[in-house]
Design an enzyme around this catalytic site. Structure first.
Site, PDB file in Angstrom:
ATOM      1  N   SER A   1      32.540 -15.413  68.681  1.00 22.43           N
ATOM      2  CA  SER A   1      31.598 -15.981  69.925  1.00 22.43           C
ATOM      3  C   SER A   1      30.585 -15.254  69.794  1.00 22.43           C
ATOM      4  O   SER A   1      30.354 -14.270  70.543  1.00 22.43           O
ATOM      5  CB  SER A   1      32.547 -15.914  71.118  1.00 22.43           C
TER       6      SER A   1
ATOM      7  N   GLY B   1      24.342 -41.443  66.019  1.00 24.05           N
ATOM      8  CA  GLY B   1      22.823 -41.896  66.179  1.00 24.05           C
ATOM      9  C   GLY B   1      21.888 -41.047  65.199  1.00 24.05           C
ATOM     10  O   GLY B   1      21.888 -39.958  65.319  1.00 24.05           O
TER      11      GLY B   1
ATOM     12  N   GLY C   1      30.080 -11.699  74.560  1.00 24.24           N
ATOM     13  CA  GLY C   1      29.245 -12.383  75.612  1.00 24.24           C
ATOM     14  C   GLY C   1      30.245 -13.346  76.617  1.00 24.24           C
ATOM     15  O   GLY C   1      31.407 -12.903  76.740  1.00 24.24           O
TER      16      GLY C   1
ATOM     17  N   HIS D   1      34.067 -16.783 109.639  1.00 19.42           N
ATOM     18  CA  HIS D   1      35.036 -15.452 109.581  1.00 19.42           C
ATOM     19  C   HIS D   1      36.245 -16.022 109.631  1.00 19.42           C
ATOM     20  O   HIS D   1      36.557 -16.901 110.567  1.00 19.42           O
ATOM     21  CB  HIS D   1      34.530 -14.593 110.730  1.00 19.42           C
TER      22      HIS D   1
ATOM     23  N   GLY E   1      31.470 -10.597  69.438  1.00 18.89           N
ATOM     24  CA  GLY E   1      30.685 -10.919  70.361  1.00 18.89           C
ATOM     25  C   GLY E   1      31.401 -11.014  71.956  1.00 18.89           C
ATOM     26  O   GLY E   1      32.351 -11.595  72.223  1.00 18.89           O
TER      27      GLY E   1
ATOM     28  N   ARG F   1      25.337 -19.765  69.862  1.00 14.33           N
ATOM     29  CA  ARG F   1      25.517 -21.361  69.277  1.00 14.33           C
ATOM     30  C   ARG F   1      24.089 -21.637  68.971  1.00 14.33           C
ATOM     31  O   ARG F   1      23.094 -21.284  69.071  1.00 14.33           O
ATOM     32  CB  ARG F   1      25.839 -22.147  70.637  1.00 14.33           C
TER      33      ARG F   1
HETATM   34  P1  FAD Z   1      26.740 -30.987  74.428  1.00 18.51           P
HETATM   35  O1  FAD Z   1      27.618 -30.848  75.486  1.00 18.51           O
HETATM   36  O2  FAD Z   1      26.915 -30.156  73.311  1.00 18.51           O
HETATM   37  O3  FAD Z   1      26.830 -32.613  74.011  1.00 18.51           O
HETATM   38  C1  FAD Z   1      26.132 -32.955  72.884  1.00 18.51           C
HETATM   39  C2  FAD Z   1      26.687 -34.500  72.393  1.00 18.51           C
HETATM   40  O4  FAD Z   1      26.144 -35.001  71.780  1.00 18.51           O
HETATM   41  C3  FAD Z   1      28.353 -34.008  71.787  1.00 18.51           C
HETATM   42  O5  FAD Z   1      29.235 -34.994  72.399  1.00 18.51           O
HETATM   43  C4  FAD Z   1      28.087 -34.506  70.388  1.00 18.51           C
HETATM   44  O6  FAD Z   1      29.234 -35.104  69.760  1.00 18.51           O
HETATM   45  C5  FAD Z   1      26.965 -35.661  70.451  1.00 18.51           C
HETATM   46  N1  FAD Z   1      26.153 -35.837  69.447  1.00 18.51           N
HETATM   47  C6  FAD Z   1      25.483 -34.721  68.660  1.00 18.51           C
HETATM   48  N2  FAD Z   1      24.704 -35.389  67.572  1.00 18.51           N
HETATM   49  C7  FAD Z   1      24.914 -36.559  67.558  1.00 18.51           C
HETATM   50  C8  FAD Z   1      24.487 -37.923  67.117  1.00 18.51           C
HETATM   51  N3  FAD Z   1      23.708 -37.526  65.958  1.00 18.51           N
HETATM   52  N4  FAD Z   1      24.848 -38.780  67.401  1.00 18.51           N
HETATM   53  C9  FAD Z   1      25.739 -39.010  68.443  1.00 18.51           C
HETATM   54  N5  FAD Z   1      26.144 -38.224  69.203  1.00 18.51           N
HETATM   55  C10 FAD Z   1      25.778 -37.230  68.760  1.00 18.51           C
HETATM   56  N6  FAD Z   1      28.371 -23.978  80.531  1.00 18.51           N
HETATM   57  C11 FAD Z   1      28.321 -23.979  81.837  1.00 18.51           C
HETATM   58  O7  FAD Z   1      27.193 -24.131  82.391  1.00 18.51           O
HETATM   59  N7  FAD Z   1      29.293 -23.635  82.320  1.00 18.51           N
HETATM   60  C12 FAD Z   1      30.560 -23.031  81.643  1.00 18.51           C
HETATM   61  O8  FAD Z   1      31.592 -22.724  82.297  1.00 18.51           O
HETATM   62  C13 FAD Z   1      30.426 -23.091  80.262  1.00 18.51           C
HETATM   63  N8  FAD Z   1      31.446 -22.919  79.601  1.00 18.51           N
HETATM   64  C14 FAD Z   1      31.498 -23.108  78.025  1.00 18.51           C
HETATM   65  C15 FAD Z   1      32.650 -22.658  77.384  1.00 18.51           C
HETATM   66  C16 FAD Z   1      32.571 -22.823  76.090  1.00 18.51           C
HETATM   67  C17 FAD Z   1      33.932 -22.227  75.250  1.00 18.51           C
HETATM   68  C18 FAD Z   1      31.636 -23.338  75.188  1.00 18.51           C
HETATM   69  C19 FAD Z   1      31.360 -23.347  73.908  1.00 18.51           C
HETATM   70  C20 FAD Z   1      30.342 -23.449  76.227  1.00 18.51           C
HETATM   71  C21 FAD Z   1      30.288 -23.553  77.553  1.00 18.51           C
HETATM   72  N9  FAD Z   1      29.287 -23.910  78.467  1.00 18.51           N
HETATM   73  C22 FAD Z   1      29.332 -23.729  79.692  1.00 18.51           C
HETATM   74  C23 FAD Z   1      27.957 -24.378  77.683  1.00 18.51           C
HETATM   75  C24 FAD Z   1      28.138 -25.838  77.766  1.00 18.51           C
HETATM   76  O9  FAD Z   1      28.952 -26.289  77.412  1.00 18.51           O
HETATM   77  C25 FAD Z   1      26.784 -26.425  77.126  1.00 18.51           C
HETATM   78  O10 FAD Z   1      25.520 -25.610  77.860  1.00 18.51           O
HETATM   79  C26 FAD Z   1      26.710 -27.702  77.576  1.00 18.51           C
HETATM   80  O11 FAD Z   1      27.517 -28.510  77.247  1.00 18.51           O
HETATM   81  C27 FAD Z   1      25.424 -28.482  76.658  1.00 18.51           C
HETATM   82  O12 FAD Z   1      25.325 -29.878  77.045  1.00 18.51           O
HETATM   83  P2  FAD Z   1      24.583 -30.726  76.238  1.00 18.51           P
HETATM   84  O13 FAD Z   1      24.619 -32.116  76.517  1.00 18.51           O
HETATM   85  O14 FAD Z   1      23.000 -30.376  75.813  1.00 18.51           O
HETATM   86  O15 FAD Z   1      25.221 -30.843  74.829  1.00 18.51           O
HETATM   87  P1  NAI Z   2      26.746 -15.128  73.993  1.00 22.53           P
HETATM   88  O1  NAI Z   2      25.265 -15.574  73.630  1.00 22.53           O
HETATM   89  O2  NAI Z   2      27.070 -15.218  75.443  1.00 22.53           O
HETATM   90  O3  NAI Z   2      27.356 -13.762  73.393  1.00 22.53           O
HETATM   91  C1  NAI Z   2      27.211 -13.709  72.177  1.00 22.53           C
HETATM   92  C2  NAI Z   2      27.425 -11.894  71.857  1.00 22.53           C
HETATM   93  O4  NAI Z   2      27.709 -11.905  70.703  1.00 22.53           O
HETATM   94  C3  NAI Z   2      26.270 -11.227  72.110  1.00 22.53           C
HETATM   95  O5  NAI Z   2      26.671 -10.121  73.176  1.00 22.53           O
HETATM   96  C4  NAI Z   2      25.694 -10.652  70.918  1.00 22.53           C
HETATM   97  O6  NAI Z   2      25.129  -9.471  71.081  1.00 22.53           O
HETATM   98  C5  NAI Z   2      26.966 -10.587  70.175  1.00 22.53           C
HETATM   99  N1  NAI Z   2      26.865 -10.676  68.594  1.00 22.53           N
HETATM  100  C6  NAI Z   2      25.968 -11.500  67.815  1.00 22.53           C
HETATM  101  N2  NAI Z   2      25.951 -11.430  66.889  1.00 22.53           N
HETATM  102  C7  NAI Z   2      27.047 -10.291  66.582  1.00 22.53           C
HETATM  103  C8  NAI Z   2      27.445  -9.721  65.441  1.00 22.53           C
HETATM  104  N3  NAI Z   2      27.357 -10.310  64.253  1.00 22.53           N
HETATM  105  N4  NAI Z   2      28.371  -8.743  65.498  1.00 22.53           N
HETATM  106  C9  NAI Z   2      28.928  -8.706  66.847  1.00 22.53           C
HETATM  107  N5  NAI Z   2      28.274  -9.162  67.885  1.00 22.53           N
HETATM  108  C10 NAI Z   2      27.353 -10.021  67.617  1.00 22.53           C
HETATM  109  O7  NAI Z   2      27.364 -16.338  73.041  1.00 22.53           O
HETATM  110  P2  NAI Z   2      28.773 -16.976  73.278  1.00 22.53           P
HETATM  111  O8  NAI Z   2      29.707 -16.169  74.141  1.00 22.53           O
HETATM  112  O9  NAI Z   2      29.266 -17.382  71.818  1.00 22.53           O
HETATM  113  O10 NAI Z   2      28.624 -18.316  74.078  1.00 22.53           O
HETATM  114  C11 NAI Z   2      27.568 -19.305  73.831  1.00 22.53           C
HETATM  115  C12 NAI Z   2      26.927 -19.777  74.889  1.00 22.53           C
HETATM  116  O11 NAI Z   2      27.714 -20.752  75.456  1.00 22.53           O
HETATM  117  C13 NAI Z   2      26.642 -18.902  75.943  1.00 22.53           C
HETATM  118  O12 NAI Z   2      25.496 -17.876  75.809  1.00 22.53           O
HETATM  119  C14 NAI Z   2      26.284 -19.742  77.183  1.00 22.53           C
HETATM  120  O13 NAI Z   2      25.096 -20.318  77.213  1.00 22.53           O
HETATM  121  C15 NAI Z   2      27.553 -20.762  77.034  1.00 22.53           C
HETATM  122  N6  NAI Z   2      28.690 -20.382  77.663  1.00 22.53           N
HETATM  123  C16 NAI Z   2      28.617 -20.405  79.015  1.00 22.53           C
HETATM  124  C17 NAI Z   2      29.830 -20.122  79.828  1.00 22.53           C
HETATM  125  C18 NAI Z   2      29.516 -20.058  81.230  1.00 22.53           C
HETATM  126  O14 NAI Z   2      28.684 -20.556  81.701  1.00 22.53           O
HETATM  127  N7  NAI Z   2      30.605 -19.633  81.812  1.00 22.53           N
HETATM  128  C19 NAI Z   2      30.916 -19.931  79.060  1.00 22.53           C
HETATM  129  C20 NAI Z   2      30.963 -19.837  77.803  1.00 22.53           C
HETATM  130  C21 NAI Z   2      29.759 -20.160  77.000  1.00 22.53           C
END
Ligand code: FAD
Ligand code: NAI
Length: 475
Positions: free
Chosen positions: A279, A122, A192, A454, A190, A282
């Site tokens: 990692s 979109g 994180g 409990h 990273g 984002r």
């Molecule tokens: P997204 O989930 O990114 O969805 C956006 C959607 O928009 C996508 O489907 C994309 O294709 C679509 N889109 C983009 N641009 C367009 C366009 N122009 N037209 C049509 N479609 C489009 N968060 C948690 O709370 N718990 C977790 O355990 C967790 N684990 C994670 C693990 C990993 C490895 C990662 C990477 C992230 C994790 N997160 C977690 C973060 C979570 O995935 C995101 O915060 C969440 O997905 C954000 O939701 P959103 O709807 O904003 O975007």
């Molecule tokens: P993050 O922000 O959690 O961690 C990134 C880490 O990389 C930080 O500790 C930062 O200091 C380090 N870093 C940044 N630049 C660097 C560099 N050049 N060299 C070395 N270290 C560097 O980001 P991450 O792990 O990529 O996850 C992205 C986001 O996705 C999270 O912040 C979270 O919002 C979401 N997420 C949530 C999960 C959950 O809720 N369980 C699971 C996975 C992702």
């Protein structure tokens, strides 16, 4: 001819699909557009969360945890399991099935709620009296118009400058969830949330894992006491986490990846690994959205500029989730999506950003809500602290998992709970009690006086509340 809707949602991740459903529940005629494709090119709604984030990572965490339990902990229960093997292809196929169940579930929910789904990209085309025109480019080209648009386009993995993801050797979260065989050596940049979760998956399966973190502190956003405990446990598990490093050249070849870096002492180091996961956070996703067509403003990070209510400066244009400020969490995106749909309907949607829980799904899990001890100190708030270790909890002993603690922070004068920090078994589930309590402005004494089942892990939360008043019963 443009098809007219009351609301168009761009993106069907947790922010977008939930906003679309809520808007439809409120009687609006809703379209939702998403471009994600499954392996056969079909629609795969659910966004990052469903396809390459929350859901598949938790599926792999579960599989790898079973493997770890079978190898190292079943024997404690008298169960002998020799020659335990991991079929990585089967593990990945199971993960894909879990993802598909979620994709299909969202398509079903769209039908049930009469949300019209468009598979494609979109982008803003124009703005007129009739509203905003959105072009959908997919299998078929479509033109849609609505007065209210909710942008929920999410985020993508940040690459290191000059080191693009090839998803073969240098992996984003996407490739990290598709590694076809256990790498002998794995590096992650990273430490994180992704670094720790994905590092844990592949360590449990047998990889030698090194995590290179730029900052000198480990998990800086986490309560210091909990972060310290976590570091001790991860070190013991064999995750080699190096803090304060400066990553230099990275070279990828058929043999693997070579990472040059300087360690905290300033010494030049070189690390050769089979795979590298980057990692380091984002970036908001506005690719292809064409925000310029309607004069939509982005901030300096490329996020869509919104106020606390997710309103942009353009009337009727809203944005939620990872593409705007705030924590990048699925549940935060969902809450914003619901609130925006309700605001469009003239209601008073509300998100309490102080009560968004965090969970890191490592073993032990780490979860928290509210302020940390270091934040309370910085804010000059007088507080009391109570901790209770799982070591003293009967259910944790029965489970065979007594690592960690529950820590509760309460206002020194009013006793209102200001933060709860947990490291330990099922912290992801336990944190909900704390979030609910804080939403109702509970005091530590309220929790201390409530009957908890409990034996249950939640008794540790009650005991931490008692500890705030220095009167634990079981420790
Ligand atoms: P997204 O989930 O990114 O969805 C956006 C959607 O928009 C996508 O489907 C994309 O294709 C679509 N889109 C983009 N641009 C367009 C366009 N122009 N037209 C049509 N479609 C489009 N968060 C948690 O709370 N718990 C977790 O355990 C967790 N684990 C994670 C693990 C990993 C490895 C990662 C990477 C992230 C994790 N997160 C977690 C973060 C979570 O995935 C995101 O915060 C969440 O997905 C954000 O939701 P959103 O709807 O904003 O975007
Ligand atoms: P993050 O922000 O959690 O961690 C990134 C880490 O990389 C930080 O500790 C930062 O200091 C380090 N870093 C940044 N630049 C660097 C560099 N050049 N060299 C070395 N270290 C560097 O980001 P991450 O792990 O990529 O996850 C992205 C986001 O996705 C999270 O912040 C979270 O919002 C979401 N997420 C949530 C999960 C959950 O809720 N369980 C699971 C996975 C992702």
């Amino acid at each position: 001819m443009s098809k007219t809707f009351d609301v168009i949602v761009i993106g069907a991740g947790p922010g977008g699909y939930i906003a679309a459903i809520r808007a439809a529940q409120l009687g609006m005629n809703v379209a939702c557009i998403d471009e994600w494709k499954n392996a056969s090119g079909g629609p795969a709604p659910g966004g990052t969360c469903t396809n390459v984030g929350c859901i598949p990572s938790k599926a792999l965490l579960q599989s790898s945890e079973h493997f770890e339990q079978a190898n190292h902990h079943f024997a404690d229960h008298g169960i002998s399991a020799k020659d335990v093997k991991m079929d990585v292809a089967k593990m990945l196929a199971r993960k894909d099935t879990v993802v598909k169940q979620n994709n299909d579930g969202i398509l079903y929910l769209f039908k049930k709620n009469k949300v019209t789904f468009f598979h494609g990209r979109g982008s803003f085309a124009s703005k007129s009296e009739a509203g905003y025109e959105i072009k959908v480019s997919g299998k078929a080209e479509e033109s849609l118009t609505a007065k209210d648009i909710i942008i929920a386009t999410g985020s993508s993995a940040r690459a290191l400058p000059g080191v693009p993801f090839d998803e073969e050797n240098i992996l984003s979260n996407d490739g990290a969830l598709r590694v076809g065989a256990v790498p002998k050596k794995l590096a992650l940049i990273g430490s994180g949330v992704i670094g720790l979760e994905m590092g844990s998956v592949w360590r449990r399966l047998g990889a030698e894992v090194t995590i290179l973190e730029g900052l000198p502190t480990f998990l800086g956003a986490v309560d210091e006491q909990i972060a310290k405990e976590a570091k001790k446990i991860f070190d013991k598990q064999g995750l080699n986490i190096q803090l304060g490093v400066k990553v230099g050249d990275i070279k990828s070849s058929k043999k693997g990846v070579s990472v040059n870096y300087t360690n905290a002492k300033g010494e030049a180091q070189s690390l050769d690994v089979d795979k590298l996961i980057v990692s380091i956070g984002r970036v908001p996703n506005t690719t292809g959205l064409n925000p310029e067509a309607i004069g939509l403003q982005l901030d300096e990070r490329g996020a869509i500029l919104v106020d606390a209510d997710c309103k942009t400066a353009l009337p009727g244009v809203w944005a939620v989730g990872d593409v705007v400020r705030g924590p990048m969490l699925a549940h935060k995106a969902e809450e914003e999506g619901v609130a925006v749909a309700e605001r469009i309907a003239g209601q008073h949607g509300h998100v309490d950003f102080n009560l968004v829980p965090w969970v890191i799904y490592t073993s032990p899990e780490i979860a928290w809500v509210g302020r940390t001890e270091q934040q309370l100190k910085a804010d000059g708030v007088a507080y009391k602290s109570g901790t209770f270790p799982f070591l003293a909890n009967g259910r944790a002993r029965a489970l065979g998992d007594t690592t960690g603690m529950v820590k509760m922070l309460a206002d020194a004068t009013t006793d209102e709970i200001l933060g709860v920090h947990i490291i330990g078994p099922q912290a992801s589930e336990l944190i909900s009690e704390a979030t609910v309590a804080m939403a109702f402005k509970a005091s530590a004494e309220d929790i201390a006086r409530i009957c908890h089942a409990h034996p249950s892990l939640s008794e540790s939360t009650k005991e931490a509340a008692l500890a705030v008043d220095k009167r634990t019963l079981n420790f």
